[in-house]
Motif scaffolding. Sequence first.
Motif, PDB file in Angstrom:
ATOM      1  N   LEU A 155       0.818  -1.220   0.000  1.00  0.00           N
ATOM      2  CA  LEU A 155       0.000   0.000   0.000  1.00  0.00           C
ATOM      3  C   LEU A 155       0.855   1.275   0.000  1.00  0.00           C
ATOM      4  O   LEU A 155       0.629   2.165  -0.832  1.00  0.00           O
ATOM      5  CB  LEU A 155      -0.979  -0.061   1.188  1.00  0.00           C
ATOM      6  CG  LEU A 155      -2.058   1.007   1.261  1.00  0.00           C
ATOM      7  CD1 LEU A 155      -2.853   1.096  -0.036  1.00  0.00           C
ATOM      8  CD2 LEU A 155      -3.000   0.718   2.439  1.00  0.00           C
TER       9      LEU A 155
ATOM     10  N   LEU B  90       0.706   4.354  -2.691  1.00  0.00           N
ATOM     11  CA  LEU B  90       0.203   5.679  -2.279  1.00  0.00           C
ATOM     12  C   LEU B  90       1.198   6.791  -2.612  1.00  0.00           C
ATOM     13  O   LEU B  90       0.809   7.902  -2.969  1.00  0.00           O
ATOM     14  CB  LEU B  90      -0.130   5.676  -0.782  1.00  0.00           C
ATOM     15  CG  LEU B  90      -1.360   4.840  -0.387  1.00  0.00           C
ATOM     16  CD1 LEU B  90      -1.473   4.722   1.135  1.00  0.00           C
ATOM     17  CD2 LEU B  90      -2.655   5.433  -0.965  1.00  0.00           C
TER      18      LEU B  90
ATOM     19  N   ASP C  17     -10.675  12.403  -2.497  1.00  0.00           N
ATOM     20  CA  ASP C  17      -9.782  12.648  -1.354  1.00  0.00           C
ATOM     21  C   ASP C  17      -9.528  14.152  -1.203  1.00  0.00           C
ATOM     22  O   ASP C  17      -8.451  14.647  -1.550  1.00  0.00           O
ATOM     23  CB  ASP C  17      -8.413  11.981  -1.614  1.00  0.00           C
ATOM     24  CG  ASP C  17      -8.418  10.469  -1.465  1.00  0.00           C
ATOM     25  OD1 ASP C  17      -9.309   9.926  -0.797  1.00  0.00           O
ATOM     26  OD2 ASP C  17      -7.488   9.830  -2.019  1.00  0.00           O
TER      27      ASP C  17
ATOM     28  N   HIS D  76     -12.093   1.833   4.602  1.00  0.00           N
ATOM     29  CA  HIS D  76     -11.193   0.813   4.079  1.00  0.00           C
ATOM     30  C   HIS D  76     -10.688  -0.074   5.219  1.00  0.00           C
ATOM     31  O   HIS D  76     -10.269   0.442   6.269  1.00  0.00           O
ATOM     32  CB  HIS D  76      -9.961   1.456   3.429  1.00  0.00           C
ATOM     33  CG  HIS D  76     -10.176   1.918   2.018  1.00  0.00           C
ATOM     34  ND1 HIS D  76     -11.168   2.774   1.652  1.00  0.00           N
ATOM     35  CD2 HIS D  76      -9.490   1.615   0.882  1.00  0.00           C
ATOM     36  CE1 HIS D  76     -11.094   2.994   0.340  1.00  0.00           C
ATOM     37  NE2 HIS D  76     -10.078   2.300  -0.155  1.00  0.00           N
TER      38      HIS D  76
ATOM     39  N   HIS E  16     -12.885  -3.371   0.885  1.00  0.00           N
ATOM     40  CA  HIS E  16     -12.015  -4.556   0.977  1.00  0.00           C
ATOM     41  C   HIS E  16     -12.615  -5.499   2.040  1.00  0.00           C
ATOM     42  O   HIS E  16     -13.652  -6.070   1.799  1.00  0.00           O
ATOM     43  CB  HIS E  16     -10.551  -4.203   1.278  1.00  0.00           C
ATOM     44  CG  HIS E  16      -9.926  -3.335   0.228  1.00  0.00           C
ATOM     45  ND1 HIS E  16      -9.631  -3.797  -1.032  1.00  0.00           N
ATOM     46  CD2 HIS E  16      -9.548  -2.024   0.250  1.00  0.00           C
ATOM     47  CE1 HIS E  16      -9.085  -2.818  -1.742  1.00  0.00           C
ATOM     48  NE2 HIS E  16      -9.037  -1.722  -0.983  1.00  0.00           N
TER      49      HIS E  16
ATOM     50  N   SER F 244      -6.433  -4.832  -7.838  1.00  0.00           N
ATOM     51  CA  SER F 244      -5.721  -4.035  -6.828  1.00  0.00           C
ATOM     52  C   SER F 244      -5.060  -4.970  -5.813  1.00  0.00           C
ATOM     53  O   SER F 244      -3.903  -4.776  -5.431  1.00  0.00           O
ATOM     54  CB  SER F 244      -6.718  -3.093  -6.141  1.00  0.00           C
ATOM     55  OG  SER F 244      -6.205  -2.590  -4.943  1.00  0.00           O
TER      56      SER F 244
ATOM     57  N   ASP G 112     -10.980   0.079  -7.773  1.00  0.00           N
ATOM     58  CA  ASP G 112     -10.103   0.787  -6.834  1.00  0.00           C
ATOM     59  C   ASP G 112      -9.381   1.967  -7.504  1.00  0.00           C
ATOM     60  O   ASP G 112      -9.854   3.090  -7.419  1.00  0.00           O
ATOM     61  CB  ASP G 112      -9.102  -0.197  -6.197  1.00  0.00           C
ATOM     62  CG  ASP G 112      -8.638   0.242  -4.816  1.00  0.00           C
ATOM     63  OD1 ASP G 112      -9.083   1.302  -4.346  1.00  0.00           O
ATOM     64  OD2 ASP G 112      -7.833  -0.488  -4.197  1.00  0.00           O
TER      65      ASP G 112
HETATM   66  N1  ADE Z   1      -6.341   5.536  -1.714  1.00  0.00           N
HETATM   67  C1  ADE Z   1      -6.480   5.237  -3.008  1.00  0.00           C
HETATM   68  N2  ADE Z   1      -6.484   3.919  -3.190  1.00  0.00           N
HETATM   69  C2  ADE Z   1      -6.365   3.353  -1.967  1.00  0.00           C
HETATM   70  C3  ADE Z   1      -6.325   2.033  -1.477  1.00  0.00           C
HETATM   71  N3  ADE Z   1      -6.419   0.981  -2.295  1.00  0.00           N
HETATM   72  N4  ADE Z   1      -6.184   1.839  -0.159  1.00  0.00           N
HETATM   73  C4  ADE Z   1      -6.089   2.887   0.667  1.00  0.00           C
HETATM   74  N5  ADE Z   1      -6.136   4.137   0.264  1.00  0.00           N
HETATM   75  C5  ADE Z   1      -6.273   4.384  -1.042  1.00  0.00           C
END
Ligand code: ADE
Length: 324
Positions: free
Chosen positions: A54, A58, A98, A194, A220, A247, A275
């Motif tokens: 992750l 990011l 975001d 998430h 998820h 993803s 995603d």
């Molecule tokens: N921001 C964008 N995609 C993300 C992900 N898969 N997990 C956490 N934050 C994210």
Amino acid sequence: MRDFIQALPKAELHVHLEGTLEPEHIFALAQRNGINLEYKRPEDVVAAYDFHDLPSFLKIYYAAMDVLREEEDFYELAWHYFQRAAAQNIVYVEPFFDPQAHTVRGVSFETVINGISRAQRDAAEKLGVTSNLILCFLRDMSAESAAETLAAVEPFLDRIIGVGLDSDEKDNPPAKFAEVFARARSLGLKLTMHCDVNQKDILDHLRECLDLIAVDRIDHGINALEDPTLCDAIVERGLGLTICPVSNRFVVQNLTGDEIRQMLAKGMRATINSDDPAYFRAYLNENFEALVDEAAFTEAEILQLVRNAFTVSWLPEAAKTAYL
Ligand code: ADE
Ligand code: ZN
């Protein structure tokens, strides 16, 4: 099977609009906004995508966003995604955005939401793609910053349907945001968070989502399978889980096809999503196709996953029935 997947009217419930920023668009926006890129061609951008967990994803995701500056940039970002959605026969979307990733760079909340809202209106009118927006708080920022963001959105409450929680999950549990999510609920917003695959303390995060936050959906959530009590609670509450197979392949090196099947067998409402499709190079149909090609998913399984998405969407009940 490709034709079957293409022909099904679909819903998408887990797509980050900033994760739909295509390399060609990064170049066009950089040029328009007078920004120097360290890459020469869009292909070089893709070649630099090196995700293995992750944080490594990011880092690249946030860096690319710097090209998004003006309302028109956010309009185009969302409009391009909706055009792709229409081409894939996606008829309904609950996209994430975001805002803090933009306000920290000096881009106002109004600029972001006005661009996206205008694209939503055009998508509904011109493409027949309807959508309801979800504002995600960045969990690696403070709870105070999340609260300030929620206060900033209050004049725009009619433009969002819910709030989510994304970004780096390590040591950023749901409990950190209990107060701001309670406030969001009191404003009439839906709640999701998430629980990314195989994160540190993930079972605690899932328990907090259910017991403390009382989420309306989980993004998820694959690790719930490790605890029968969690599975039972998810089934009992009819909660949806937004799974993102391609993803997962990037972030945890596993398409999670077996886990998706286990969820369906338990009556958990798993759904399939893209995603960050521009980064993982797979939009929604390609996610279904990967499940067919690599895990032999059947038409009946795909149909169930698509129906689940409409069922656990935040559309009014009457609107859902049109698709079920
Ligand atoms: N921001 C964008 N995609 C993300 C992900 N898969 N997990 C956490 N934050 C994210
Ligand atoms: Zn996500």
